[in-house]
Design a protein around this motif. Structure first.
Motif, PDB file in Angstrom:
ATOM      1  N   THR A 197       0.841  -1.183   0.000  1.00 27.16           N
ATOM      2  CA  THR A 197       0.000   0.000   0.000  1.00 27.16           C
ATOM      3  C   THR A 197       0.880   1.238   0.000  1.00 27.16           C
ATOM      4  O   THR A 197       2.080   1.177   0.256  1.00 27.16           O
ATOM      5  CB  THR A 197      -0.896   0.024   1.245  1.00 27.16           C
ATOM      6  N   GLY A 198       0.278   2.399  -0.282  1.00 26.60           N
ATOM      7  CA  GLY A 198       1.065   3.618  -0.365  1.00 26.60           C
ATOM      8  C   GLY A 198       1.865   3.906   0.878  1.00 26.60           C
ATOM      9  O   GLY A 198       3.062   4.202   0.822  1.00 26.60           O
ATOM     10  N   ARG A 199       1.225   3.835   2.068  1.00 28.30           N
ATOM     11  CA  ARG A 199       1.932   4.133   3.307  1.00 28.30           C
ATOM     12  C   ARG A 199       3.027   3.112   3.586  1.00 28.30           C
ATOM     13  O   ARG A 199       4.133   3.462   4.000  1.00 28.30           O
ATOM     14  CB  ARG A 199       0.939   4.174   4.475  1.00 28.30           C
ATOM     15  N   ASP A 200       2.738   1.832   3.356  1.00 26.12           N
ATOM     16  CA  ASP A 200       3.736   0.800   3.610  1.00 26.12           C
ATOM     17  C   ASP A 200       4.919   0.921   2.658  1.00 26.12           C
ATOM     18  O   ASP A 200       6.068   0.695   3.044  1.00 26.12           O
ATOM     19  CB  ASP A 200       3.107  -0.589   3.483  1.00 26.12           C
ATOM     20  N   LEU A 201       4.639   1.298   1.412  1.00 20.34           N
ATOM     21  CA  LEU A 201       5.725   1.496   0.457  1.00 20.34           C
ATOM     22  C   LEU A 201       6.600   2.671   0.893  1.00 20.34           C
ATOM     23  O   LEU A 201       7.830   2.597   0.817  1.00 20.34           O
ATOM     24  CB  LEU A 201       5.166   1.748  -0.939  1.00 20.34           C
ATOM     25  N   GLY A 202       5.974   3.753   1.365  1.00 20.83           N
ATOM     26  CA  GLY A 202       6.744   4.884   1.850  1.00 20.83           C
ATOM     27  C   GLY A 202       7.631   4.511   3.013  1.00 20.83           C
ATOM     28  O   GLY A 202       8.795   4.914   3.083  1.00 20.83           O
ATOM     29  N   ARG A 203       7.110   3.720   3.930  1.00 18.48           N
ATOM     30  CA  ARG A 203       7.914   3.312   5.086  1.00 18.48           C
ATOM     31  C   ARG A 203       9.041   2.367   4.685  1.00 18.48           C
ATOM     32  O   ARG A 203      10.144   2.448   5.217  1.00 18.48           O
ATOM     33  CB  ARG A 203       7.021   2.671   6.142  1.00 18.48           C
ATOM     34  N   ARG A 204       8.754   1.489   3.734  1.00 22.50           N
ATOM     35  CA  ARG A 204       9.815   0.603   3.249  1.00 22.50           C
ATOM     36  C   ARG A 204      10.920   1.434   2.588  1.00 22.50           C
ATOM     37  O   ARG A 204      12.108   1.180   2.789  1.00 22.50           O
ATOM     38  CB  ARG A 204       9.237  -0.399   2.254  1.00 22.50           C
ATOM     39  N   GLY A 205      10.527   2.419   1.805  1.00 21.25           N
ATOM     40  CA  GLY A 205      11.503   3.287   1.168  1.00 21.25           C
ATOM     41  C   GLY A 205      12.303   4.085   2.168  1.00 21.25           C
ATOM     42  O   GLY A 205      13.530   4.228   2.044  1.00 21.25           O
ATOM     43  N   ASP A 206      11.631   4.653   3.175  1.00 19.53           N
ATOM     44  CA  ASP A 206      12.319   5.399   4.230  1.00 19.53           C
ATOM     45  C   ASP A 206      13.413   4.554   4.871  1.00 19.53           C
ATOM     46  O   ASP A 206      14.551   4.997   5.050  1.00 19.53           O
ATOM     47  CB  ASP A 206      11.321   5.832   5.302  1.00 19.53           C
ATOM     48  N   HIS A 207      13.047   3.333   5.251  1.00 20.56           N
ATOM     49  CA  HIS A 207      13.995   2.449   5.950  1.00 20.56           C
ATOM     50  C   HIS A 207      15.168   2.076   5.052  1.00 20.56           C
ATOM     51  O   HIS A 207      16.334   2.125   5.476  1.00 20.56           O
ATOM     52  CB  HIS A 207      13.275   1.191   6.434  1.00 20.56           C
ATOM     53  N   ALA A 208      14.875   1.702   3.816  1.00 19.80           N
ATOM     54  CA  ALA A 208      15.939   1.273   2.905  1.00 19.80           C
ATOM     55  C   ALA A 208      16.894   2.423   2.592  1.00 19.80           C
ATOM     56  O   ALA A 208      18.128   2.258   2.617  1.00 19.80           O
ATOM     57  CB  ALA A 208      15.333   0.724   1.622  1.00 19.80           C
ATOM     58  N   ALA A 209      16.360   3.601   2.298  1.00 20.26           N
ATOM     59  CA  ALA A 209      17.211   4.748   1.979  1.00 20.26           C
ATOM     60  C   ALA A 209      18.012   5.188   3.193  1.00 20.26           C
ATOM     61  O   ALA A 209      19.181   5.575   3.074  1.00 20.26           O
ATOM     62  CB  ALA A 209      16.356   5.900   1.448  1.00 20.26           C
ATOM     63  N   ASN A 210      17.395   5.137   4.368  1.00 20.72           N
ATOM     64  CA  ASN A 210      18.111   5.526   5.586  1.00 20.72           C
ATOM     65  C   ASN A 210      19.300   4.604   5.837  1.00 20.72           C
ATOM     66  O   ASN A 210      20.411   5.063   6.146  1.00 20.72           O
ATOM     67  CB  ASN A 210      17.161   5.489   6.778  1.00 20.72           C
ATOM     68  N   THR A 211      19.079   3.301   5.701  1.00 18.01           N
ATOM     69  CA  THR A 211      20.168   2.340   5.899  1.00 18.01           C
ATOM     70  C   THR A 211      21.301   2.602   4.918  1.00 18.01           C
ATOM     71  O   THR A 211      22.486   2.617   5.294  1.00 18.01           O
ATOM     72  CB  THR A 211      19.636   0.908   5.734  1.00 18.01           C
ATOM     73  N   TYR A 212      20.960   2.833   3.678  1.00 15.75           N
ATOM     74  CA  TYR A 212      21.975   3.099   2.652  1.00 15.75           C
ATOM     75  C   TYR A 212      22.772   4.357   2.987  1.00 15.75           C
ATOM     76  O   TYR A 212      24.011   4.363   2.938  1.00 15.75           O
ATOM     77  CB  TYR A 212      21.291   3.260   1.296  1.00 15.75           C
ATOM     78  N   ILE A 213      22.079   5.436   3.336  1.00 17.78           N
ATOM     79  CA  ILE A 213      22.764   6.707   3.599  1.00 17.78           C
ATOM     80  C   ILE A 213      23.654   6.603   4.829  1.00 17.78           C
ATOM     81  O   ILE A 213      24.804   7.078   4.828  1.00 17.78           O
ATOM     82  CB  ILE A 213      21.731   7.839   3.756  1.00 17.78           C
ATOM     83  N   LEU A 214      23.155   5.986   5.897  1.00 19.24           N
ATOM     84  CA  LEU A 214      23.968   5.846   7.105  1.00 19.24           C
ATOM     85  C   LEU A 214      25.231   5.032   6.835  1.00 19.24           C
ATOM     86  O   LEU A 214      26.315   5.366   7.338  1.00 19.24           O
ATOM     87  CB  LEU A 214      23.143   5.181   8.210  1.00 19.24           C
ATOM     88  N   GLU A 215      25.103   3.983   6.049  1.00 23.10           N
ATOM     89  CA  GLU A 215      26.274   3.162   5.726  1.00 23.10           C
ATOM     90  C   GLU A 215      27.281   3.953   4.900  1.00 23.10           C
ATOM     91  O   GLU A 215      28.495   3.863   5.136  1.00 23.10           O
ATOM     92  CB  GLU A 215      25.832   1.900   4.979  1.00 23.10           C
TER      93      GLU A 215
END
Length: 375
Positions: free
Chosen positions: A35-53
């Motif tokens: 769903t839209g909200r779940d996709l946004g949260r999945r994107g938030d988490h994935a991008a955050n992990t990438y940027i922090l690394e």
């Protein structure tokens, strides 16, 4: 710009671009399944992990303030702090036809302020960076354009636009709105009513490098890496238009805003109606007690219950809301109207005590009582 600052700016652009590519791939793969909200949260988490690394590998001694990570108070005393929003406009990201979402990566340095930044807009294949600031294009249109929030534009902007003879353009993502001004597609971006440092740090860094006027709506300086990262308003506009815009804001933007802690408590109370706690910041170990009963042992559990708990779904409205704040505490008193059947409602009186020591809600103690009958 020094060589070190140029290197930081290029790193910011590379990281923002890489996170954007990751988000495009995730959207293509998961867009039909989530769903839209779940996709946004999945994107938030994935991008955050990438940027922090990426930051940890390239600048291991630097601190980070991220929308998607628990806030470490030690950052306030750090010399270098990366301020990131891994996915600005997560709501729009979850909507297939929308391109108004962005990735924000900025660097703040003690005694210098924002020294590097990049805003990636992956859906249009663009990265704006302080490494290569483009001059603002001259506006060639009969009426100026002001971009505002697509979901909650400030109430005063309608009269302000009338007085300035401007058209209002609604758009998601602070980064998308700010970059529209950088590219000359709009003449000003005005926001009031709540933002965080990660919403504006990278857009402001890029806009300043491009020569735009950037300030709070009262004309004061935008300050970053503060103990509480709430930064509720800003204006970004062409310098030649800034005097007229700031004069109009002084006339129309006169309503007092929430303090940082009250704003966080208000976001929680809004979620009771919306059943969407995306904008509510909880500490990972946050807890909640209601009438002596434990109703949450972590921020994730409280958020899940707000969105899916059967006790919250019948809530219809919040009214008679009042706040009191002192030190780290905020007390909210209000009435909830709750569906009691297909055609009936009942009301309860609620007192909620929030402990908010910094940028996250640490605990909530609630007392729920029947509304006293009159007469």
């Amino acid at each position: 710009m020094t060589d070190d600052q140029l290197d930081d700016a290029r790193l910011a652009a590379e990281i923002a671009s890489g996170a954007g590519e990751l988000l495009l791939t995730l959207r293509a793969i998961e867009g039909d399944a989530l769903t839209g909200r779940d996709l946004g949260r999945r994107g938030d988490h994935a991008a955050n992990t990438y940027i922090l690394e990426r930051i940890a590998a390239a600048r291991p001694g630097d601190a980070v303030l991220s929308e998607e990570s628990a806030d470490d108070p030690a950052r306030v005393d750090a010399d270098r702090v990366w301020i990131i929003d891994p996915l600005d406009g997560s709501k729009e990201y979850g909507m297939p036809a929308h391109i108004d979402w962005a990735v924000h990566v900025a660097l703040w340095e003690a005694g210098k302020g924002l020294t590097a930044g990049a805003v990636a807009q992956p859906a249009i294949g663009t990265v704006h960076s302080t490494a290569d600031p483009a001059p603002v294009r001259e506006a060639l249109r009969p009426r100026p354009r002001i971009v505002v929030s697509g979901s909650r534009p400030p109430g005063f902007v309608f009269e302000l636009a009338r007085d300035l003879g401007a058209d209002l353009i609604r758009m998601g993502s602070a980064g998308a709105k700010a970059m529209a001004v950088v590219r000359g597609e709009a003449d000003a971006y005005i926001h009031a009513g709540g933002q965080w440092e990660w919403d504006s740090a990278a857009p402001v860094a890029v806009a300043q490098a491009a020569g735009l006027h950037c300030a709070r709506i009262d004309g004061s300086t935008l300050e970053y890496n503060r103990p509480h990262p709430y930064l509720p308003d800003l204006v970004i506009c062409r310098r030649d238009w800034a005097p007229a815009v700031m004069a109009a804001l002084a006339e129309h933007a006169t309503a007092p805003g929430d303090s940082p802690r009250v704003a966080m408590a208000r976001a929680y109370i809004r979620s009771l109606i919306r059943h969407d706690a995306t904008d509510v910041r909880f500490a990972p170990d946050a807890w909640r007690v209601e009438n002596g009963q434990r109703t949450g042992d972590s921020g994730a559990e409280i958020r899940h219950r707000l969105e899916h708990g059967a006790e919250y779904l019948p809530i219809r409205r919040v009214r008679d809301l009042h706040f009191r704040e002192w030190h780290h505490s905020v007390v909210a008193r209000f009435v909830l109207d709750v569906a009691a059947g297909p055609t009936s409602e009942t009301s309860v009186s609620v007192t909620e005590h929030f402990d908010i020591p910094a940028g996250e809600i640490r605990s909530i103690v609630a007392i729920i009582e029947p509304v006293p009958e009159i007469g």
